[in-house]
Design an enzyme around this catalytic site. Structure first.
Site, short mmCIF file in Angstrom:
data_model
loop_
_atom_site.label_atom_id
_atom_site.label_comp_id
_atom_site.label_asym_id
_atom_site.label_seq_id
_atom_site.Cartn_x
_atom_site.Cartn_y
_atom_site.Cartn_z
N TYR A 110 41.67 45.27 36.98
CA TYR A 110 42.81 45.02 37.86
C TYR A 110 43.52 43.75 37.41
O TYR A 110 42.93 42.87 36.76
CB TYR A 110 42.36 44.92 39.32
CG TYR A 110 42.12 43.53 39.85
CD1 TYR A 110 43.14 42.79 40.43
CD2 TYR A 110 40.85 42.95 39.77
CE1 TYR A 110 42.91 41.51 40.91
CE2 TYR A 110 40.61 41.69 40.27
CZ TYR A 110 41.64 40.96 40.83
OH TYR A 110 41.41 39.70 41.31
N PHE A 202 36.68 39.14 47.92
CA PHE A 202 36.08 40.29 47.25
C PHE A 202 35.63 39.94 45.83
O PHE A 202 34.51 40.26 45.42
CB PHE A 202 37.09 41.44 47.23
CG PHE A 202 36.66 42.65 46.46
CD1 PHE A 202 35.98 43.69 47.09
CD2 PHE A 202 36.93 42.78 45.10
CE1 PHE A 202 35.59 44.82 46.39
CE2 PHE A 202 36.54 43.90 44.39
CZ PHE A 202 35.87 44.92 45.03
N ASP A 203 36.50 39.28 45.06
CA ASP A 203 36.18 38.92 43.67
C ASP A 203 34.92 38.07 43.59
O ASP A 203 34.01 38.33 42.80
CB ASP A 203 37.33 38.13 43.04
CG ASP A 203 38.62 38.90 43.00
OD1 ASP A 203 39.02 39.46 44.04
OD2 ASP A 203 39.25 38.93 41.93
N THR A 204 34.89 37.02 44.42
CA THR A 204 33.76 36.10 44.40
C THR A 204 32.46 36.81 44.76
O THR A 204 31.43 36.63 44.10
CB THR A 204 34.01 34.93 45.37
OG1 THR A 204 35.21 34.25 45.00
CG2 THR A 204 32.85 33.95 45.34
#
Length: 420
Positions: A110, A202-204
């Site tokens: 993404y 979300f990424d972390t």
């Protein structure tokens, strides 16, 4: 004692033969009617000419209220490699989970719609996943070799956030929030059900779980130019991230995150320990850090009283503080963070003094500011000093854990270091 743990099994390379879509690039969007089309056309042209495998571009519309969805559908009608996913609720994490979970591609990626990251970094991002060298790949604005153009405010926030992750969650990756990431689909199928945040954290959360599961995370230094039209609410995002850190810290400390089961499911086995003897448990480190702090305080008081017999209060205070600061760093190095031998000891002491200086500046500065604003009584002075010292203690622990004694830095040679 040296602890030896099995090395994680290597991931297998992706067999691209017979796979129609090797890469699926998701673009999460919300009210991007003006910037969406140039982004998609530029990305499509780049992949068409630079990427040797089949690809797809998925536009994930996060409940836009303008004509973003209409623009996305028009692009999908025109370009065969473009598809659209519509979500009735907002949230970048929710958009990525939905798009990645339904994709048939071998590698899932993404990036942000503003294309702040130079697309030249895309092949180096996904190549290690296709070859089987890594499980996840992230673009990093803080890794050596990255070239970043952005204001000092965002630079400071980014660095403080990643330092906080190192101090609280022992993160070994350098940049959690860069909107430029990729993951193998087989790994994503195992990890995504464990990632609960629907928004920016979300990424972390994904990266922390991947690290705890023993997965290989590949970092690519990127060229990144800040988008001056960014509409991210920094304060709201920061508050949400702090809540996410607290939730994930609590979950990992209590065992709510099934790390061992996740490692077994992913076939990685016990995680490799890069620095033998470094305690992994955050609660253990906190207890040992507190014990060292109490002992240091008692030693400081005793030394101050002894020195006070032969000199005035200010030099006695300074000398006692310096001696106990060196002792505190040595004790934390050995007891709290489990680092043995003399390698890096000089650097650790220097950086420990820097941390001590920052804490001293925080406490002294708070007291000076109080006297500049009012004529406080003893009770107010003590209250301010207690608060400032608590803040300085938290700062010291985060800096020691996330910077001075961070496991990743212990493998870096320093000039003049002696081998243990």
């Amino acid at each position: 004692m040296t602890v030896t743990t099995p090395r994680p099994r290597e991931p297998l390379p992706i067999d691209t033969v017979g796979i129609e879509t090797v890469l699926d690039v998701v673009i999460p969007v919300y009210n991007e009617e003006a910037g969406l089309e140039p982004c998609i056309r530029r990305l499509h042209a780049h992949l068409t000419t630079k990427f040797p495998y089949g690809f797809r571009i998925t536009i994930a519309d996060n409940a836009s209220t303008d004509s973003t969805l209409a623009v996305a559908r028009r692009l999908a009608d025109e370009l065969a490699e473009v598809t659209v996913v519509y979500l009735a609720e907002q949230g970048r994490g929710r958009a990525l989970r939905t798009a990645w979970s339904t994709s048939d591609a071998a590698v899932l990626a993404y990036m942000e719609v503003d294309l702040s990251t130079d697309l030249a970094a895309l092949p180096p991002l996904v190549a290690p996943l296709i070859s089987g060298h890594s499980d996840l790949a992230i673009g990093s604005r803080l890794a050596r070799g990255a070239r970043v153009v952005r204001g000092p405010k965002r630079e400071l926030i980014s660095r403080c956030y990643n330092l906080l992750l190192r101090g609280t969650l022992a993160a070994r990756f350098t940049d959690a929030q860069c909107g430029f990431k990729a993951i193998r689909a087989d790994v994503a199928r195992r990890l995504l059900p464990r990632v609960h945040d629907p928004a920016w954290f979300f990424d972390t959360e994904l990266l922390v779980l991947a690290q705890r599961a023993g997965l290989r995370i590949h970092e690519v230094p990127v060229d990144w130019v800040d988008d001056p039209d960014s509409r991210v609410d920094i304060l709201a995002t920061a508050i949400a991230d702090l809540r996410g850190i607290a939730r994930l810290t609590r979950a990992t400390a209590t065992g709510a995150v099934p790390v061992s089961r996740l490692r077994d499911q992913l076939g990685r086995g016990p995680i490799r320990v890069d620095t033998p003897g470094v305690p992994v448990s955050l609660p253990t480190q906190l207890v040992r850090f507190a014990a060292v702090g109490v002992a240091s305080t008692l030693a400081y008081l005793l030394l101050f009283l002894l020195l006070r017999l032969g000199m005035s209060a200010q030099p006695a205070n300074l000398l006692a503080l310096l001696v106990t600061a060196v002792g505190n760093t040595t004790a934390n190095r050995r007891l709290t963070f489990g680092i043995r031998g003399t390698r890096g000891a000089g650097r650790h002491q220097f950086e420990g003094l820097v941390v001590f200086g920052l804490g001293l500046a925080l406490t002294s500065g708070s007291l000076a500011l109080l006297h500049a604003l009012t004529a406080p009584g003893v009770a107010l002075e003590l209250a301010v000093l207690v608060g400032a010292n608590l803040a300085a203690t938290v700062l010291r622990f985060l800096l020691l854990r996330g910077w001075v004694f961070h496991p990743r830095r212990q493998s870096w040679p320093s000039p003049g270091d002696d081998r243990p």
